[in-house]
Design a protein around this motif. Structure first.
Motif, PDB file in Angstrom:
ATOM      1  N   GLY A  13      11.914 -49.559 -10.092  1.00  0.00           N
ATOM      2  CA  GLY A  13      11.356 -50.042  -8.889  1.00  0.00           C
ATOM      3  C   GLY A  13      10.603 -51.135  -8.885  1.00  0.00           C
ATOM      4  N   MET A  23       4.719 -54.877  -8.918  1.00  0.00           N
ATOM      5  CA  MET A  23       4.586 -53.368  -8.854  1.00  0.00           C
ATOM      6  C   MET A  23       5.895 -52.914  -9.557  1.00  0.00           C
ATOM      7  SD  MET A  23       1.860 -52.368  -7.163  1.00  0.00           S
ATOM      8  CE  MET A  23       0.529 -53.108  -6.097  1.00  0.00           C
ATOM      9  N   SER A  25       7.348 -48.755 -11.473  1.00  0.00           N
ATOM     10  CA  SER A  25       7.010 -47.406 -11.897  1.00  0.00           C
ATOM     11  C   SER A  25       7.567 -47.096 -13.257  1.00  0.00           C
ATOM     12  CB  SER A  25       7.814 -46.568 -11.039  1.00  0.00           C
ATOM     13  OG  SER A  25       9.036 -46.574 -11.210  1.00  0.00           O
ATOM     14  N   VAL A  32       2.568 -45.709 -10.924  1.00  0.00           N
ATOM     15  CA  VAL A  32       3.056 -47.045 -10.545  1.00  0.00           C
ATOM     16  C   VAL A  32       1.850 -47.925 -10.911  1.00  0.00           C
ATOM     17  CG1 VAL A  32       3.079 -48.524  -8.456  1.00  0.00           C
ATOM     18  CG2 VAL A  32       3.879 -46.051  -8.439  1.00  0.00           C
ATOM     19  N   ILE A  51       9.750 -42.065  -9.790  1.00  0.00           N
ATOM     20  CA  ILE A  51       9.878 -42.885  -8.791  1.00  0.00           C
ATOM     21  C   ILE A  51      11.088 -44.216  -9.079  1.00  0.00           C
ATOM     22  CG2 ILE A  51       8.542 -44.734  -7.357  1.00  0.00           C
ATOM     23  CD1 ILE A  51       5.948 -43.398  -7.913  1.00  0.00           C
ATOM     24  N   ILE A  54      10.406 -48.585  -4.653  1.00  0.00           N
ATOM     25  CA  ILE A  54       9.223 -48.946  -4.259  1.00  0.00           C
ATOM     26  C   ILE A  54       9.325 -49.871  -3.322  1.00  0.00           C
ATOM     27  CG2 ILE A  54       6.799 -49.645  -4.794  1.00  0.00           C
ATOM     28  CD1 ILE A  54       7.149 -48.964  -7.466  1.00  0.00           C
ATOM     29  N   LEU A  62       2.095 -48.139  -0.239  1.00  0.00           N
ATOM     30  CA  LEU A  62       3.414 -48.295  -0.839  1.00  0.00           C
ATOM     31  C   LEU A  62       4.434 -47.167  -0.401  1.00  0.00           C
ATOM     32  CD1 LEU A  62       2.823 -49.042  -4.577  1.00  0.00           C
ATOM     33  CD2 LEU A  62       3.322 -50.799  -2.782  1.00  0.00           C
ATOM     34  N   VAL A  64       7.409 -45.006  -1.740  1.00  0.00           N
ATOM     35  CA  VAL A  64       7.974 -44.685  -2.875  1.00  0.00           C
ATOM     36  C   VAL A  64       8.776 -43.441  -2.867  1.00  0.00           C
ATOM     37  CG1 VAL A  64       5.669 -45.292  -4.176  1.00  0.00           C
ATOM     38  CG2 VAL A  64       6.290 -43.080  -3.643  1.00  0.00           C
TER      39      VAL A  64
END
Length: 283
Positions: A13, A23, A25, A32, A51, A54, A62, A64
């Protein structure tokens, strides 16, 4: 190529958020995380596992994936479920996702659990519209993975990992898509997450192939970028001018189960920014 972070089970993600950083996961370990431009690493949301995708939401949080599609605010508070699973009707959860220029969310569902033995059933491609309603726009995706739009927004690319194929769809104004077409196929690994650059090239993480495959807009292969890990899971563009390619990996194929890493490589073309999600949170 620089390794910026290490010690995760299965990194997925990745998305670059201006002013915050990268960012990503950890599907197996949960959570995250955010890697800032200066290299600082912070936990954004702990615990949640699974996840695969994202996106930034306009309401300071966010969107997700995982067991459902949900909004999680940076300010805290309750998680808002935007699209739930329906295991009784062949939807056990969701994987990767992306957004279009209007702020709709496109996400693939899973017909059966990814990490369990047994018959592998196909899922579908869903879109969450701006009013918060959702609908299926394409069917028969055996293992849904990376999603991304062409620079003009008229083509949606979609990895089907178990078919070793990146498909594409024509997209119309209301967010619907046309019939699925083959864009590119792989014979040395499975297409996973993907990103699109400003020149229309499609950059595909090759799970089990230890590389990123870069395809021209016509589907021909431009190049392969080798990485130090066999389990290349996803990619995104970030950094100043979006000219850094961030590459994330899982632990499969190497010794140890906490070898998932984040890499960065400067490339000669800028990536497309992923639009902010604007789907309603009170549908």
């Amino acid at each position: 190529m620089e390794r910026l972070a290490h010690g995760y089970g299965l990194v997925e993600g990745p998305v670059w958020i201006p002013g915050r950083g990268l960012m990503f996961s950890d599907v197996h370990g949960g959570g995250v995380y955010c890697l800032s431009a200066d290299g600082a690493l912070a936990t954004v949301f702990p615990h949640r596992r699974g996840i695969g995708g994202i996106a930034l939401h306009a309401d300071n949080g966010l969107v997700v994936g995982g067991r459902n599609i949900a909004f999680k605010s940076f300010d805290g508070g309750d998680t808002v479920v935007l699209l739930d699973r329906d295991a009784d009707h062949g939807n056990v959860g969701y994987n990767d996702l992306t957004t279009d220029a209007a702020g709709r969310v496109y996400v693939g569902s899973l017909g059966s659990p990814v990490f369990e033995a047994g018959e592998q059933l196909p899922g579908n491609l869903h879109v969450i519209d701006l009013d918060g309603t959702a609908r299926i726009v394409a069917e028969d995706v055996l293992l849904t993975n990376g999603l991304g739009f062409s620079p003009d927004g008229k083509t949606l690319y979609h990895s089907d990992s178990r078919r070793q194929t990146v498909h594409c769809y024509d997209v119309v104004g209301n967010g619907d898509v046309g019939p699925k077409r083959t864009f590119a196929t792989l014979d040395d690994g499975a297409p996973d997450g993907l990103a699109v650059s400003t020149d229309g090239a499609v950059w595909v993480a090759v799970a089990g192939g230890g590389c990123v495959a870069v395809f021209e807009p016509d589907g021909s292969l431009r190049q392969r970028i080798a990485i130090p890990m066999p389990m290349c899971t996803s990619v995104c563009f970030g950094g100043e001018g979006l000219t850094d390619l961030y590459i994330v990996t899982g632990s499969d194929g190497v010794e140890g189960d906490r070898e998932g890493s984040v890499y960065r490589q400067r490339v000669g073309v800028a990536g497309l920014s992923v639009p902010v999600a604007r789907v309603a949170l009170n549908a």
